[in-house]
Write a protein that holds these residues in place. Structure first.
Motif, short mmCIF file in Angstrom:
data_model
loop_
_atom_site.label_atom_id
_atom_site.label_comp_id
_atom_site.label_asym_id
_atom_site.label_seq_id
_atom_site.Cartn_x
_atom_site.Cartn_y
_atom_site.Cartn_z
N ALA A 71 47.58 42.08 44.28
CA ALA A 71 46.62 41.01 44.56
C ALA A 71 45.73 40.76 43.35
CB ALA A 71 45.76 41.38 45.76
N VAL A 72 45.52 39.47 43.07
CA VAL A 72 44.59 39.04 42.02
C VAL A 72 43.83 37.85 42.60
CG1 VAL A 72 44.33 38.11 39.70
CG2 VAL A 72 46.16 39.74 40.17
N GLY A 73 42.55 38.06 42.88
CA GLY A 73 41.76 37.00 43.52
C GLY A 73 42.36 36.66 44.87
N ASP A 74 42.66 35.38 45.10
CA ASP A 74 43.24 34.97 46.37
C ASP A 74 44.76 34.77 46.30
OD1 ASP A 74 43.18 32.71 44.79
OD2 ASP A 74 42.29 31.41 46.30
N LEU A 75 45.38 35.35 45.27
CA LEU A 75 46.83 35.25 45.09
C LEU A 75 47.49 36.62 45.14
CD1 LEU A 75 47.05 32.76 42.09
CD2 LEU A 75 47.38 32.23 44.51
N ARG A 91 54.48 34.04 43.03
CA ARG A 91 53.11 34.18 43.51
C ARG A 91 52.98 33.51 44.87
NH1 ARG A 91 49.15 29.79 40.70
NH2 ARG A 91 48.66 29.24 42.82
N SER A 92 51.95 33.90 45.62
CA SER A 92 51.71 33.29 46.92
C SER A 92 50.22 33.26 47.22
CB SER A 92 52.41 34.08 48.02
OG SER A 92 52.14 33.50 49.29
N GLY A 121 42.21 41.10 35.14
CA GLY A 121 41.43 39.88 35.06
C GLY A 121 41.93 38.85 36.05
N LYS A 122 42.35 37.69 35.54
CA LYS A 122 42.83 36.61 36.39
C LYS A 122 44.35 36.48 36.37
CE LYS A 122 38.60 34.02 36.20
NZ LYS A 122 37.95 32.75 36.07
N GLY A 123 45.04 37.60 36.12
CA GLY A 123 46.49 37.57 36.08
C GLY A 123 47.08 38.95 36.22
N VAL A 124 48.34 39.08 35.78
CA VAL A 124 49.04 40.35 35.87
C VAL A 124 49.82 40.64 34.59
CG1 VAL A 124 49.35 40.36 38.38
CG2 VAL A 124 51.08 39.27 36.96
N GLY A 146 51.31 29.84 31.21
CA GLY A 146 50.50 31.03 31.00
C GLY A 146 51.25 32.33 31.22
N THR A 147 52.58 32.26 31.23
CA THR A 147 53.42 33.45 31.40
C THR A 147 54.22 33.66 30.12
OG1 THR A 147 53.60 33.02 33.77
CG2 THR A 147 55.22 34.51 32.81
N SER A 148 53.97 34.78 29.46
CA SER A 148 54.64 34.97 28.16
C SER A 148 54.73 36.44 27.77
CB SER A 148 53.89 34.19 27.07
OG SER A 148 52.59 34.70 26.92
#
Length: 174
Positions: A71-75, A91-92, A121-124, A146-148
């Motif tokens: 989980a990251v925030g609401d995702l 993601r969901s 942070g705001k990702g994985v 933003g995936t790299s």
């Protein structure tokens, strides 16, 4: 006394094999098996009538077998198998429209096999395997652009195989 079956997903005496239980906000996300859809992403508000499959990511009886839920925030981020993308990062947000593959790192049905997801942070951060880099470290902010790749630690087709990812005092260790 407080232990009971919340929802009989599969029905009858057979197990739905719930796995990868991950809390996100006021919901619990997890992988579960149903006779109709195989292993897919489910969510529950922890009530009997509030437990449901989020989305069948692998249509036609195949299983998306979501794994490495975080989980990251609401995702919720996870690794999932689809008929068109292979196993890629997904993601969901708990809705059908908000549940999808983020980026097809290995285009087509070849899989990048994301694993070892960790919230940052705001990702994985996660490990993934591509033909030209081997198994290396990636980051996603939940968007395709933003995936790299973070770094080809063992250059070329060789793999650094990052695993046991851990963040301590803002530094990622592996």
């Amino acid at each position: 006394a407080g232990t009971h079956v919340l929802s009989d997903i599969r029905g009858g005496p057979s197990s739905s094999y719930p796995n990868w239980l991950t809390r996100c906000g006021d919901k619990l996300f997890f992988q579960a098996y149903s006779n109709l859809d195989g292993y897919e992403l489910w969510q529950s508000d922890l009530t009997t009538f509030g437990t449901s499959m989020v989305k069948d990511l692998y249509n036609g009886g195949g299983s998306s077998s979501p794994a490495y839920l975080v989980a990251v925030g609401d995702l919720v981020y996870f690794s999932a198998l689809t008929a068109t993308n292979g196993r890629e990062l997904a993601r969901s947000d708990g809705t059908i429209a908000g549940t999808y593959v983020i980026a097809d790192l290995n285009p087509g049905t070849a899989s990048s096999s994301p694993a070892n997801l960790i919230a940052a942070g705001k990702g994985v951060y996660f490990s993934a395997t591509l033909a030209n880099t081997g198994n290396e470290l990636y980051f996603s902010d939940g968007t395709s652009p933003g995936t790299s790749l973070i770094c080809d630690i063992y250059p070329g087709i060789n793999s650094s195989s990052p695993s046991s990812l851990h963040i301590c005092d803002g530094t990622l260790y592996m």
